[in-house]
Scaffold this motif. Sequence first.
Motif, PDB file in Angstrom:
ATOM      1  N   TRP A  18       0.835  -1.213   0.000  1.00 19.82           N
ATOM      2  CA  TRP A  18       0.000   0.000   0.000  1.00 19.82           C
ATOM      3  C   TRP A  18       0.862   1.253   0.000  1.00 19.82           C
ATOM      4  O   TRP A  18       0.668   2.167  -0.787  1.00 19.82           O
ATOM      5  CB  TRP A  18      -0.928  -0.005   1.216  1.00 19.82           C
ATOM      6  CG  TRP A  18      -1.688   1.277   1.392  1.00 19.82           C
ATOM      7  CD1 TRP A  18      -1.347   2.337   2.195  1.00 19.82           C
ATOM      8  CD2 TRP A  18      -2.882   1.668   0.708  1.00 19.82           C
ATOM      9  NE1 TRP A  18      -2.270   3.354   2.072  1.00 19.82           N
ATOM     10  CE2 TRP A  18      -3.222   2.965   1.164  1.00 19.82           C
ATOM     11  CE3 TRP A  18      -3.709   1.043  -0.222  1.00 19.82           C
ATOM     12  CZ2 TRP A  18      -4.345   3.652   0.711  1.00 19.82           C
ATOM     13  CZ3 TRP A  18      -4.831   1.719  -0.674  1.00 19.82           C
ATOM     14  CH2 TRP A  18      -5.139   3.008  -0.210  1.00 19.82           C
ATOM     15  N   TYR A  19       1.855   1.281   0.877  1.00 23.00           N
ATOM     16  CA  TYR A  19       2.686   2.479   1.006  1.00 23.00           C
ATOM     17  C   TYR A  19       3.713   2.607  -0.114  1.00 23.00           C
ATOM     18  O   TYR A  19       4.338   3.659  -0.273  1.00 23.00           O
ATOM     19  CB  TYR A  19       3.372   2.501   2.371  1.00 23.00           C
ATOM     20  CG  TYR A  19       2.395   2.853   3.470  1.00 23.00           C
ATOM     21  CD1 TYR A  19       1.859   4.133   3.555  1.00 23.00           C
ATOM     22  CD2 TYR A  19       1.993   1.902   4.394  1.00 23.00           C
ATOM     23  CE1 TYR A  19       0.942   4.459   4.540  1.00 23.00           C
ATOM     24  CE2 TYR A  19       1.071   2.207   5.382  1.00 23.00           C
ATOM     25  CZ  TYR A  19       0.551   3.490   5.449  1.00 23.00           C
ATOM     26  OH  TYR A  19      -0.363   3.811   6.420  1.00 23.00           O
ATOM     27  N   ALA A  20       3.877   1.547  -0.904  1.00 21.17           N
ATOM     28  CA  ALA A  20       4.764   1.652  -2.066  1.00 21.17           C
ATOM     29  C   ALA A  20       4.088   2.395  -3.213  1.00 21.17           C
ATOM     30  O   ALA A  20       4.752   2.838  -4.155  1.00 21.17           O
ATOM     31  CB  ALA A  20       5.183   0.253  -2.533  1.00 21.17           C
ATOM     32  N   MET A  21       2.771   2.548  -3.142  1.00 17.85           N
ATOM     33  CA  MET A  21       2.042   3.277  -4.187  1.00 17.85           C
ATOM     34  C   MET A  21       2.126   4.776  -3.937  1.00 17.85           C
ATOM     35  O   MET A  21       2.312   5.239  -2.810  1.00 17.85           O
ATOM     36  CB  MET A  21       0.580   2.834  -4.212  1.00 17.85           C
ATOM     37  CG  MET A  21       0.368   1.389  -4.618  1.00 17.85           C
ATOM     38  SD  MET A  21      -1.401   1.000  -4.915  1.00 17.85           S
ATOM     39  CE  MET A  21      -2.090   1.258  -3.287  1.00 17.85           C
ATOM     40  N   SER A  22       1.966   5.522  -4.997  1.00 20.46           N
ATOM     41  CA  SER A  22       1.928   6.974  -4.869  1.00 20.46           C
ATOM     42  C   SER A  22       0.596   7.402  -4.258  1.00 20.46           C
ATOM     43  O   SER A  22      -0.376   6.634  -4.234  1.00 20.46           O
ATOM     44  CB  SER A  22       2.085   7.626  -6.249  1.00 20.46           C
ATOM     45  OG  SER A  22       0.949   7.339  -7.052  1.00 20.46           O
ATOM     46  N   ALA A  23       0.536   8.638  -3.783  1.00 13.83           N
ATOM     47  CA  ALA A  23      -0.704   9.163  -3.215  1.00 13.83           C
ATOM     48  C   ALA A  23      -1.824   9.130  -4.244  1.00 13.83           C
ATOM     49  O   ALA A  23      -2.980   8.820  -3.918  1.00 13.83           O
ATOM     50  CB  ALA A  23      -0.479  10.587  -2.701  1.00 13.83           C
ATOM     51  N   ALA A  24      -1.498   9.423  -5.501  1.00 13.15           N
ATOM     52  CA  ALA A  24      -2.512   9.414  -6.551  1.00 13.15           C
ATOM     53  C   ALA A  24      -3.060   8.008  -6.766  1.00 13.15           C
ATOM     54  O   ALA A  24      -4.273   7.813  -6.964  1.00 13.15           O
ATOM     55  CB  ALA A  24      -1.921   9.958  -7.857  1.00 13.15           C
ATOM     56  N   GLN A  25      -2.182   7.015  -6.738  1.00 21.44           N
ATOM     57  CA  GLN A  25      -2.629   5.633  -6.905  1.00 21.44           C
ATOM     58  C   GLN A  25      -3.526   5.204  -5.742  1.00 21.44           C
ATOM     59  O   GLN A  25      -4.534   4.539  -5.936  1.00 21.44           O
ATOM     60  CB  GLN A  25      -1.411   4.705  -7.001  1.00 21.44           C
ATOM     61  CG  GLN A  25      -0.633   4.835  -8.305  1.00 21.44           C
ATOM     62  CD  GLN A  25       0.644   4.013  -8.280  1.00 21.44           C
ATOM     63  OE1 GLN A  25       1.378   4.005  -7.284  1.00 21.44           O
ATOM     64  NE2 GLN A  25       0.917   3.327  -9.381  1.00 21.44           N
ATOM     65  N   GLN A  26      -3.155   5.601  -4.533  1.00 20.49           N
ATOM     66  CA  GLN A  26      -3.975   5.268  -3.366  1.00 20.49           C
ATOM     67  C   GLN A  26      -5.347   5.915  -3.450  1.00 20.49           C
ATOM     68  O   GLN A  26      -6.367   5.284  -3.164  1.00 20.49           O
ATOM     69  CB  GLN A  26      -3.259   5.701  -2.086  1.00 20.49           C
ATOM     70  CG  GLN A  26      -1.989   4.910  -1.788  1.00 20.49           C
ATOM     71  CD  GLN A  26      -1.236   5.468  -0.594  1.00 20.49           C
ATOM     72  OE1 GLN A  26      -1.637   6.471   0.006  1.00 20.49           O
ATOM     73  NE2 GLN A  26      -0.123   4.830  -0.238  1.00 20.49           N
ATOM     74  N   GLU A  27      -5.374   7.187  -3.866  1.00 18.31           N
ATOM     75  CA  GLU A  27      -6.646   7.918  -3.936  1.00 18.31           C
ATOM     76  C   GLU A  27      -7.561   7.350  -5.012  1.00 18.31           C
ATOM     77  O   GLU A  27      -8.785   7.505  -4.942  1.00 18.31           O
ATOM     78  CB  GLU A  27      -6.367   9.393  -4.201  1.00 18.31           C
ATOM     79  CG  GLU A  27      -5.728  10.098  -3.005  1.00 18.31           C
ATOM     80  CD  GLU A  27      -5.213  11.487  -3.352  1.00 18.31           C
ATOM     81  OE1 GLU A  27      -5.418  11.906  -4.514  1.00 18.31           O
ATOM     82  OE2 GLU A  27      -4.616  12.140  -2.484  1.00 18.31           O
ATOM     83  N   ALA A  28      -6.985   6.669  -5.992  1.00 19.20           N
ATOM     84  CA  ALA A  28      -7.793   6.101  -7.069  1.00 19.20           C
ATOM     85  C   ALA A  28      -8.495   4.812  -6.656  1.00 19.20           C
ATOM     86  O   ALA A  28      -9.358   4.313  -7.378  1.00 19.20           O
ATOM     87  CB  ALA A  28      -6.916   5.833  -8.297  1.00 19.20           C
ATOM     88  N   ILE A  29      -8.134   4.275  -5.488  1.00 21.11           N
ATOM     89  CA  ILE A  29      -8.738   3.025  -5.008  1.00 21.11           C
ATOM     90  C   ILE A  29     -10.014   3.363  -4.254  1.00 21.11           C
ATOM     91  O   ILE A  29      -9.989   4.059  -3.232  1.00 21.11           O
ATOM     92  CB  ILE A  29      -7.747   2.256  -4.113  1.00 21.11           C
ATOM     93  CG1 ILE A  29      -6.540   1.812  -4.948  1.00 21.11           C
ATOM     94  CG2 ILE A  29      -8.429   1.044  -3.474  1.00 21.11           C
ATOM     95  CD1 ILE A  29      -5.424   1.191  -4.140  1.00 21.11           C
ATOM     96  N   ALA A  30     -11.143   2.882  -4.748  1.00 26.13           N
ATOM     97  CA  ALA A  30     -12.440   3.237  -4.175  1.00 26.13           C
ATOM     98  C   ALA A  30     -12.610   2.700  -2.758  1.00 26.13           C
ATOM     99  O   ALA A  30     -13.191   3.369  -1.889  1.00 26.13           O
ATOM    100  CB  ALA A  30     -13.560   2.725  -5.079  1.00 26.13           C
ATOM    101  N   SER A  31     -12.133   1.498  -2.501  1.00 25.25           N
ATOM    102  CA  SER A  31     -12.265   0.883  -1.178  1.00 25.25           C
ATOM    103  C   SER A  31     -10.897   0.411  -0.701  1.00 25.25           C
ATOM    104  O   SER A  31     -10.489  -0.725  -0.988  1.00 25.25           O
ATOM    105  CB  SER A  31     -13.231  -0.301  -1.229  1.00 25.25           C
ATOM    106  OG  SER A  31     -13.239  -0.992   0.007  1.00 25.25           O
TER     107      SER A  31
END
Length: 310
Positions: free
Chosen positions: A51-64
């Motif tokens: 999870w933390y290896a993803m960028s903030a944008a990638q995390q925000e794109a995850i609906a749940s």
Amino acid sequence: MTTRPEPRDAWTDPGLGAIMSERRKLINLAYRMLGSLADAEDVVQETYARWYAMSAAQQEAIASPGGWLRTVASRICLDLLGSARARRENYVGEWLPEPVPDQGEWGAGPALGATSDPADRVTLDESINMAFLVVLESMTPAERVAFVLHDVFRYTFPEVAEIVGRTPVACRQLATSARRRIRAARPTATPAARRAALVRDFKLAWEAKDIEALIELLDPDATGLSDGGGLVNAAPRTVGGEQIARWLITVMGLAPDLTLLERRVNGEPGLVIQQAGTTRTVVAFDFAGDRIKQLWAVRNPEKLRPWTTP
């Protein structure tokens, strides 16, 4: 397993609390999948690392985010189950699931951190008793994952299919096959009060070295298994109530300073055996009618960390 990157500060990341609140669910999911607290902790750490290896944008794109974490953890477990089978073939002696105490007795030992964080505790219910976990060990990895996700955690079969990589119909068949294994292993249930009474009588008979009482409490076809992991002595598989009773009397004769304590093991009545104040063995039971059918004695010290006080 990948080392988890340093998480962002919860004060500057309001979504962090929601992400970290999933930890208990992930621990519970992974423990039921793997039967090992140590492996479950590794799975959770790896899940958060991804999870933390993803960028903030990638995390925000995850609906749940919670659903994403549970899906990733489930897939890691599925991969681990395949390799676990190979590891257990090389395990010294019998391999048994790692026993866990009730929350009120959760040791302050080092296993889950000195703080004994409630988020790290396994929620105990009928899906976590030792008999259930032993049956899960007999399943294929896909059966186990499909069954745990659907029957225990109430995932839909389309959701299970996405994780397991099979069709929903195939996942339904996997869960059905797993359910048959469960029913075959435990055809009847012994009432809770009777289970507690059997363990109490067993403890008293063992302490008194009353072999006749022990034989009366044990099913004639009872089986005893002991897991030492090659780190401590463990008795070989013992079959037959009388044979188990004689072995128990021998143990008490060789170590007369043992202390037997009634404790709940994976949510069921069990025993903790201590010597000089140190937990040496945790014993779980299964029952058939009015007798004890199975004894599982976990002696591997690496599996007793939650039971060890500092």
